[in-house]
Design a protein around this motif. Structure first.
Motif, mmCIF file in Angstrom:
data_model
loop_
_atom_site.group_PDB
_atom_site.id
_atom_site.type_symbol
_atom_site.label_atom_id
_atom_site.label_comp_id
_atom_site.label_asym_id
_atom_site.label_seq_id
_atom_site.Cartn_x
_atom_site.Cartn_y
_atom_site.Cartn_z
ATOM 1 N N THR A 29 5.401 4.040 -3.381
ATOM 2 C CA THR A 29 6.186 3.323 -4.381
ATOM 3 C C THR A 29 6.334 4.195 -5.617
ATOM 4 O O THR A 29 5.781 5.302 -5.705
ATOM 5 C CB THR A 29 5.506 1.997 -4.775
ATOM 6 N N ASP A 30 7.044 3.643 -6.587
ATOM 7 C CA ASP A 30 7.194 4.381 -7.843
ATOM 8 C C ASP A 30 5.896 4.413 -8.645
ATOM 9 O O ASP A 30 5.824 5.066 -9.697
ATOM 10 C CB ASP A 30 8.338 3.791 -8.682
ATOM 11 N N GLN A 31 4.857 3.709 -8.168
ATOM 12 C CA GLN A 31 3.557 3.726 -8.838
ATOM 13 C C GLN A 31 2.519 4.552 -8.079
ATOM 14 O O GLN A 31 1.350 4.595 -8.457
ATOM 15 C CB GLN A 31 3.035 2.295 -9.017
ATOM 16 N N GLY A 32 2.944 5.186 -6.990
ATOM 17 C CA GLY A 32 2.012 6.021 -6.233
ATOM 18 C C GLY A 32 2.030 5.691 -4.751
ATOM 19 O O GLY A 32 2.900 4.965 -4.264
ATOM 20 N N SER A 33 1.051 6.219 -4.036
ATOM 21 C CA SER A 33 0.941 6.008 -2.592
ATOM 22 C C SER A 33 -0.316 5.205 -2.299
ATOM 23 O O SER A 33 -1.372 5.419 -2.914
ATOM 24 C CB SER A 33 0.885 7.352 -1.857
ATOM 25 N N PHE A 34 -0.199 4.281 -1.329
ATOM 26 C CA PHE A 34 -1.287 3.357 -1.040
ATOM 27 C C PHE A 34 -1.525 3.265 0.465
ATOM 28 O O PHE A 34 -0.583 3.361 1.262
ATOM 29 C CB PHE A 34 -0.965 1.956 -1.597
ATOM 30 N N ALA A 35 -2.776 3.040 0.834
ATOM 31 C CA ALA A 35 -3.150 2.739 2.210
ATOM 32 C C ALA A 35 -3.302 1.233 2.325
ATOM 33 O O ALA A 35 -4.131 0.635 1.627
ATOM 34 C CB ALA A 35 -4.451 3.437 2.579
ATOM 35 N N VAL A 36 -2.510 0.619 3.181
ATOM 36 C CA VAL A 36 -2.530 -0.834 3.373
ATOM 37 C C VAL A 36 -3.095 -1.110 4.763
ATOM 38 O O VAL A 36 -2.476 -0.759 5.771
ATOM 39 C CB VAL A 36 -1.123 -1.447 3.220
ATOM 40 N N LYS A 37 -4.252 -1.727 4.817
ATOM 41 C CA LYS A 37 -4.915 -1.987 6.095
ATOM 42 C C LYS A 37 -4.928 -3.482 6.371
ATOM 43 O O LYS A 37 -5.407 -4.281 5.555
ATOM 44 C CB LYS A 37 -6.347 -1.455 6.070
ATOM 45 N N ASP A 76 -7.579 -10.749 4.781
ATOM 46 C CA ASP A 76 -7.167 -9.953 5.940
ATOM 47 C C ASP A 76 -6.458 -8.651 5.602
ATOM 48 O O ASP A 76 -5.988 -7.951 6.500
ATOM 49 C CB ASP A 76 -6.270 -10.778 6.857
ATOM 50 N N THR A 77 -6.372 -8.290 4.313
ATOM 51 C CA THR A 77 -5.647 -7.083 3.924
ATOM 52 C C THR A 77 -6.417 -6.333 2.849
ATOM 53 O O THR A 77 -6.931 -6.940 1.900
ATOM 54 C CB THR A 77 -4.244 -7.426 3.391
ATOM 55 N N LEU A 78 -6.491 -5.018 2.995
ATOM 56 C CA LEU A 78 -7.135 -4.151 2.016
ATOM 57 C C LEU A 78 -6.126 -3.113 1.541
ATOM 58 O O LEU A 78 -5.351 -2.583 2.335
ATOM 59 C CB LEU A 78 -8.328 -3.417 2.640
ATOM 60 N N VAL A 79 -6.159 -2.829 0.251
ATOM 61 C CA VAL A 79 -5.279 -1.812 -0.316
ATOM 62 C C VAL A 79 -6.128 -0.806 -1.080
ATOM 63 O O VAL A 79 -6.954 -1.189 -1.920
ATOM 64 C CB VAL A 79 -4.220 -2.423 -1.258
ATOM 65 N N HIS A 80 -5.914 0.469 -0.776
ATOM 66 C CA HIS A 80 -6.589 1.564 -1.479
ATOM 67 C C HIS A 80 -5.555 2.596 -1.908
ATOM 68 O O HIS A 80 -4.485 2.701 -1.307
ATOM 69 C CB HIS A 80 -7.617 2.249 -0.568
ATOM 70 N N ARG A 81 -5.869 3.330 -2.945
ATOM 71 C CA ARG A 81 -5.044 4.469 -3.318
ATOM 72 C C ARG A 81 -5.094 5.480 -2.164
ATOM 73 O O ARG A 81 -6.155 5.732 -1.592
ATOM 74 C CB ARG A 81 -5.583 5.111 -4.587
ATOM 75 N N TRP A 82 -3.938 6.010 -1.811
ATOM 76 C CA TRP A 82 -3.883 6.960 -0.704
ATOM 77 C C TRP A 82 -4.610 8.254 -1.072
ATOM 78 O O TRP A 82 -4.489 8.759 -2.196
ATOM 79 C CB TRP A 82 -2.439 7.278 -0.338
ATOM 80 N N VAL A 83 -5.381 8.777 -0.140
ATOM 81 C CA VAL A 83 -6.118 10.027 -0.339
ATOM 82 C C VAL A 83 -5.727 11.004 0.758
ATOM 83 O O VAL A 83 -5.761 10.661 1.949
ATOM 84 C CB VAL A 83 -7.643 9.785 -0.305
ATOM 85 N N ASP A 84 -5.342 12.198 0.373
ATOM 86 C CA ASP A 84 -5.065 13.250 1.339
ATOM 87 C C ASP A 84 -6.333 14.062 1.585
ATOM 88 O O ASP A 84 -7.140 14.280 0.675
ATOM 89 C CB ASP A 84 -3.954 14.176 0.841
ATOM 90 N N GLY A 85 -6.500 14.501 2.795
ATOM 91 C CA GLY A 85 -7.660 15.311 3.133
ATOM 92 C C GLY A 85 -7.565 15.760 4.574
ATOM 93 O O GLY A 85 -6.627 15.420 5.302
ATOM 94 N N VAL A 86 -8.554 16.510 4.988
ATOM 95 C CA VAL A 86 -8.626 17.037 6.346
ATOM 96 C C VAL A 86 -9.583 16.166 7.152
ATOM 97 O O VAL A 86 -10.698 15.863 6.701
ATOM 98 C CB VAL A 86 -9.111 18.498 6.344
#
Length: 307
Positions: A29-37, A76-86
């Protein structure tokens, strides 16, 4: 959960591969990237404590523990800031990485976070001969091997049920394994906190150190990786519990329960509502039938890794 509070999407949500139980999507989104589980709440071995886990995650993030920032949680839903990594492979980690995980755990165990009372644990099921007989009658592909090892599975269940836990009990992640870690510039980032709760410290350290010191089997256990986790824990102020077989009871018990759950799915002929398909369940059972007895037999060798 209303995801509009996360901003205006810049592209459609993208399905992300990973585990076979929960559904993970990336939202930009315009506010960043999120992981929606989206969590699979049916067919679980224990209830999910969304509010309590979210409180623990918030406290851990505020304390500087490397993890995705927790943004929101519902039943039933969790939202976290998206994290890039290996992705961390299932192989012995470097001693430096293992020590960093040990330090992370020591900081996590030092947190003071309220947690609801735990229910009394149920006895570990000891119905393996009957399950093996049902598997033989229904022609399961792993039935003959299970029938030959049914008494060993009974012994594993008895061990998990009766093995002394030296304590103390800590509030922790409970599943620090390669598949729940990312590497950022060689440092660990801890993901997937859904199984968080109280656990005997020895079981937490033993499960973590073994998981980071071995490959898919037990022929590649690297003592230096195992001990690095414990050394990092001590370096960050943690105190090691007494050595003993209780260090590995969580690994055995978790694998045993996971195998039995999928075995019951195979016997019923029905996949989980939100979980592995039957082909995956058969692979999980086959791995457990071959691997659990080996792990149980190697307990004396694994205890030799302890301080």
């Amino acid at each position: 959960m209303d995801l509009t509070v996360l901003g205006e999407p810049t592209r459609p949500m993208v399905e992300v591969g990973g585990g076979f139980a929960n559904r993970l999507q990336r939202l930009d989104t315009d506010q960043g990237s999120f992981a929606v589980k989206t969590l699979a709440l049916t067919d679980r071995r224990e209830p999910y404590r969304a509010a309590a886990v979210f409180r623990l995650e918030q406290a851990a993030f505020a304390a500087g523990i490397p993890m995705p920032e927790p943004i929101a949680a519902s039943a039933d839903t969790l939202v976290h800031r998206w994290v890039d990594g290996v992705a961390v492979p299932e192989a012995p980690v470097s001693p430096n990485f293992g020590a960093a995980v040990g330090r992370l755990l020591a900081r996590l165990h030092a947190l003071d976070v309220d947690w609801p009372a735990d229910p009394e644990p149920s006895p570990v099921p000891r119905d393996w001969p009957g399950l093996a007989a049902r598997a033989v009658r229904s022609g399961q592909p792993w039935a003959a091997e299970l029938a030959a090892k049914a008494e060993t599975f009974q012994a594993i269940a008895a061990f998990v049920d009766s093995c002394p836990r030296p304590g103390p009990v800590v509030l922790t992640h409970r599943d620090v394994q390669p598949w729940n870690l990312l590497s950022q510039d060689g440092a660990p980032v801890l993901l997937d906190w859904e199984l968080a709760g109280r656990l005997d410290l020895a079981a937490e350290l033993g499960s973590t150190a073994l998981g980071l010191a071995k490959g898919p089997g037990l022929d590649t256990v690297r003592p230096a990786s195992f001990r690095a986790v414990l050394d990092g824990y001590v370096d960050a102020g943690g105190t090691l519990p007494p050595s003993g077989p209780g260090w590995f009871v969580h690994t055995l018990g978790g694998w045993l329960g996971h195998t039995r759950l999928n075995l019951l799915r195979c016997l019923s002929g029905e996949a989980a509502v939100a979980g592995p398909d039957l082909a995956m369940s058969h692979r999980i059972v086959a791995d457990g039938v071959s691997g659990l007895p080996e792990l149980y037999e190697r307990l004396p060798q694994l205890q030799a890794l302890l301080p």
